[in-house]
Design a protein around this motif. Structure first.
Motif, short mmCIF file in Angstrom:
data_model
loop_
_atom_site.label_atom_id
_atom_site.label_comp_id
_atom_site.label_asym_id
_atom_site.label_seq_id
_atom_site.Cartn_x
_atom_site.Cartn_y
_atom_site.Cartn_z
N UNK A 174 63.04 3.40 51.05
CA UNK A 174 64.02 3.92 51.87
C UNK A 174 64.81 2.89 52.27
N UNK A 175 65.88 2.89 52.60
CA UNK A 175 66.91 1.98 53.13
C UNK A 175 67.83 2.79 54.14
N UNK A 176 68.03 2.11 55.33
CA UNK A 176 69.08 2.87 56.49
C UNK A 176 70.21 1.67 56.40
N UNK A 177 71.28 2.51 56.25
CA UNK A 177 72.43 1.81 56.10
C UNK A 177 73.23 1.49 57.51
N UNK A 178 73.99 0.40 57.58
CA UNK A 178 74.89 0.19 58.73
C UNK A 178 76.29 0.26 58.22
N UNK A 179 77.33 0.33 59.28
CA UNK A 179 78.68 0.23 58.87
C UNK A 179 79.05 -1.02 57.81
N UNK A 180 78.60 -2.05 58.14
CA UNK A 180 78.91 -3.25 57.43
C UNK A 180 78.59 -3.21 55.76
N UNK A 181 77.64 -2.11 55.43
CA UNK A 181 76.98 -2.13 54.07
C UNK A 181 78.17 -1.82 53.07
N UNK A 182 79.39 -0.97 53.46
CA UNK A 182 80.30 -0.33 52.34
C UNK A 182 81.56 0.12 53.28
N UNK A 183 82.62 0.32 52.49
CA UNK A 183 83.46 0.98 53.11
C UNK A 183 83.68 2.52 52.19
N UNK A 184 83.69 3.40 52.78
CA UNK A 184 83.47 4.75 52.07
C UNK A 184 84.73 4.96 51.32
N UNK A 185 84.78 5.32 49.98
CA UNK A 185 85.89 5.78 49.20
C UNK A 185 86.55 7.13 49.89
N UNK A 186 87.68 7.31 49.43
CA UNK A 186 88.26 8.65 49.76
C UNK A 186 87.99 9.73 48.64
N UNK A 187 87.80 10.76 49.09
CA UNK A 187 87.87 12.05 48.12
C UNK A 187 89.04 11.85 47.34
N UNK A 188 88.85 12.37 46.10
CA UNK A 188 89.82 12.42 44.92
C UNK A 188 90.25 13.79 44.95
N UNK A 189 91.69 14.22 44.32
CA UNK A 189 91.97 15.55 44.31
C UNK A 189 91.09 16.27 43.34
N UNK A 190 90.74 15.76 42.27
CA UNK A 190 90.03 16.34 41.10
C UNK A 190 88.65 16.48 41.79
N UNK A 191 88.13 15.60 42.47
CA UNK A 191 86.95 15.69 43.09
C UNK A 191 86.54 16.94 44.02
N UNK A 192 87.73 17.10 44.97
CA UNK A 192 88.00 18.11 45.85
C UNK A 192 87.66 19.47 45.06
N UNK A 193 88.42 19.67 43.99
CA UNK A 193 88.47 20.93 43.16
C UNK A 193 87.23 21.13 42.52
N UNK A 194 86.46 19.97 41.89
CA UNK A 194 85.10 20.29 41.24
C UNK A 194 84.06 20.32 42.49
N UNK A 195 84.38 19.76 43.65
CA UNK A 195 83.29 20.17 44.76
C UNK A 195 83.05 21.57 45.07
N UNK A 196 84.12 22.40 44.84
CA UNK A 196 84.13 23.78 45.32
C UNK A 196 83.73 24.53 43.93
N UNK A 197 83.55 24.07 42.96
CA UNK A 197 83.18 24.56 41.79
C UNK A 197 81.64 24.59 41.51
N UNK A 198 80.97 23.70 42.42
CA UNK A 198 79.60 23.28 42.41
C UNK A 198 78.92 24.15 43.40
N UNK A 199 77.62 24.48 42.79
CA UNK A 199 76.74 25.05 43.79
C UNK A 199 75.93 24.04 44.64
N UNK A 200 75.77 24.58 45.86
CA UNK A 200 74.94 23.96 46.73
C UNK A 200 73.38 24.32 47.01
N UNK A 201 72.59 23.93 46.48
CA UNK A 201 71.08 24.65 46.82
C UNK A 201 70.96 24.40 48.18
N UNK A 202 70.06 25.82 48.57
CA UNK A 202 69.58 25.93 49.74
C UNK A 202 68.08 25.93 49.84
#
Length: 263
Positions: A174-202
Motif C-alpha cells: 500500500x502507498x499513500x500519495x501526496x500532492x506532488x506525486x502527479x497532476x490529475x488528468x481531466x475527465x474526457x467527454x467520452x469518459x463522462x459518457x461511458x462512466x454513466x453507462x457503467x455499473x457501480x457495485x455496492x
C-alpha cells in the motif's frame, strides 16, 4: 497489475462553513469533490496501468451520493468502481473506517493499493496506514514519485522532513500519495459518457459483516470522536513599522506591548 485506489468524497473546503452554535460543518448546499490527494493517487494508478498494463479499481466508503465521485474517477479512466455503503457504517472514525475498507478490499484481488495521504476534511493521515496494518501489507507513506512499477515490486521516492527516501517494496503493498506525486488528468467527454453507462457495485453491511469487528464500526463503535469543529478567528491587519533601526524597532514594540498591558 491490479491496482485499487481508495478515494473519499469531501466538501469543497473553499466553501465550508461552521455552525457557530453547534461547531459542526454545514454541508447543506456545499459542493463535494474528490479529495485531492486521492485524485493524485488515481492519476498515479492510471499512469502505472499505461506503463505496465492491468486494471484500476476505485473504492469509496460513503453515503449513496458518493456515487458522483466514483463516476468522476471512471470518467478519468478507471475500469471499475465500488461504493462501500451502509447505515451501520455512518459516523465511523478513522479506526472504524479503515476496518470497513479493509473488509471490502479482502473481496478483491490486488497487487497495489493507493490511498491519499490524508483527507482535507479530517487531515489525520491515518486511514491509509491503518488499512495496510489490517491487511498485513507493507506500506510506504508520503510517496512523491513512482520510480518503477513491476508485477512483483514498486520502487518509490518518499518525502521526508529534510530530504527523501528511495524505497523498493514487494507487492502486494500500500502507498499513500501526496500532492506532488502527479497532476490529475481531466475527465474526457467520452469518459463522462461511458462512466454513466457503467455499473457501480455496492458493498453493504451484509456482504462485509463476517470480516468486520462488529463492535468497532459506526459512531457507537468508534474509539474517537470530534468534539467540535471551528474556523480560525479573523485577525486585524495589525501595525506595520517601517524604516526603523533595530533600537527604534525594539522601543516601538515594547511600547505597544505596554499599551496593551501585555508587559
Amino acid at each position: 497489475m491490479k491496482i485499487v485506489v481508495c478515494i473519499k468524497q469531501v466538501p469543497d473546503t473553499v466553501e465550508v462553513k461552521i455552525d457557530p452554535k453547534t461547531g459542526t460543518l454545514i454541508r447543506d448546499g456545499v459542493p463535494s469533490i474528490i479529495n485531492h490527494d486521492d485524485k493524485t493517487g488515481i492519476e498515479a494508478a492510471l499512469t502505472i496501468r499505461e506503463q505496465v498494463g492491468g486494471t484500476v479499481t476505485v473504492v469509496s466508503m460513503g453515503p449513496p451520493q458518493a456515487d458522483v465521485a466514483l463516476r468522476e474517477a471512471l470518467a478519468m479512466g478507471c475500469d471499475e468502481a465500488i461504493l462501500v455503503s451502509a447505515r451501520e457504517f455512518g459516523g465511523s472514525d478513522t479506526y472504524a473506517t479503515s476496518g470497513i475498507i479493509a473488509a471490502a478490499l479482502k473481496q478483491l484481488d490486488y497487487d497495489l493499493i493507493i490511498t491519499g495521504r490524508q483527507a482535507i476534511d479530517g487531515d489525520t493521515a491515518q486511514v491509509g496506514p491503518q488499512i495496510a496494518e489490517k491487511l498485513h501489507l507493507p506500506q510506504v507513506s508520503y510517496v512523491e514519485e513512482i520510480v518503477e512499477a513491476a508485477e512483483d515490486h514498486v520502487t518509490v521516492k518518499r518525502q521526508f522532513e529534510d530530504g527523501y527516501h528511495i524505497v523498493k517494496v514487494k507487492t502486494p503493498c500500500l502507498l499513500t500519495a501526496i500532492a506532488e506525486l502527479a497532476e490529475p488528468r481531466y475527465m474526457s467527454v467520452g469518459g463522462v459518457f461511458d462512466a454513466y453507462q457503467k455499473e457501480i457495485k455496492i458493498f453493504g453491511f451484509d456482504m462485509l459483516k463476517d470480516d468486520l469487528e462488529l463492535d468497532m464500526i459506526g459512531l457507537k463503535g468508534s474509539p474517537t470522536n470530534v468534539y467540535k469543529s471551528f474556523t480560525k478567528e479573523l485577525k486585524g491587519a495589525g501595525t506595520v513599522l517601517k524604516d526603523l533601526t533595530a533600537e527604534q524597532a525594539v522601543e516601538a514594540i515594547v511600547k505597544k506591548l505596554e499599551e496593551k498591558f501585555i508587559i
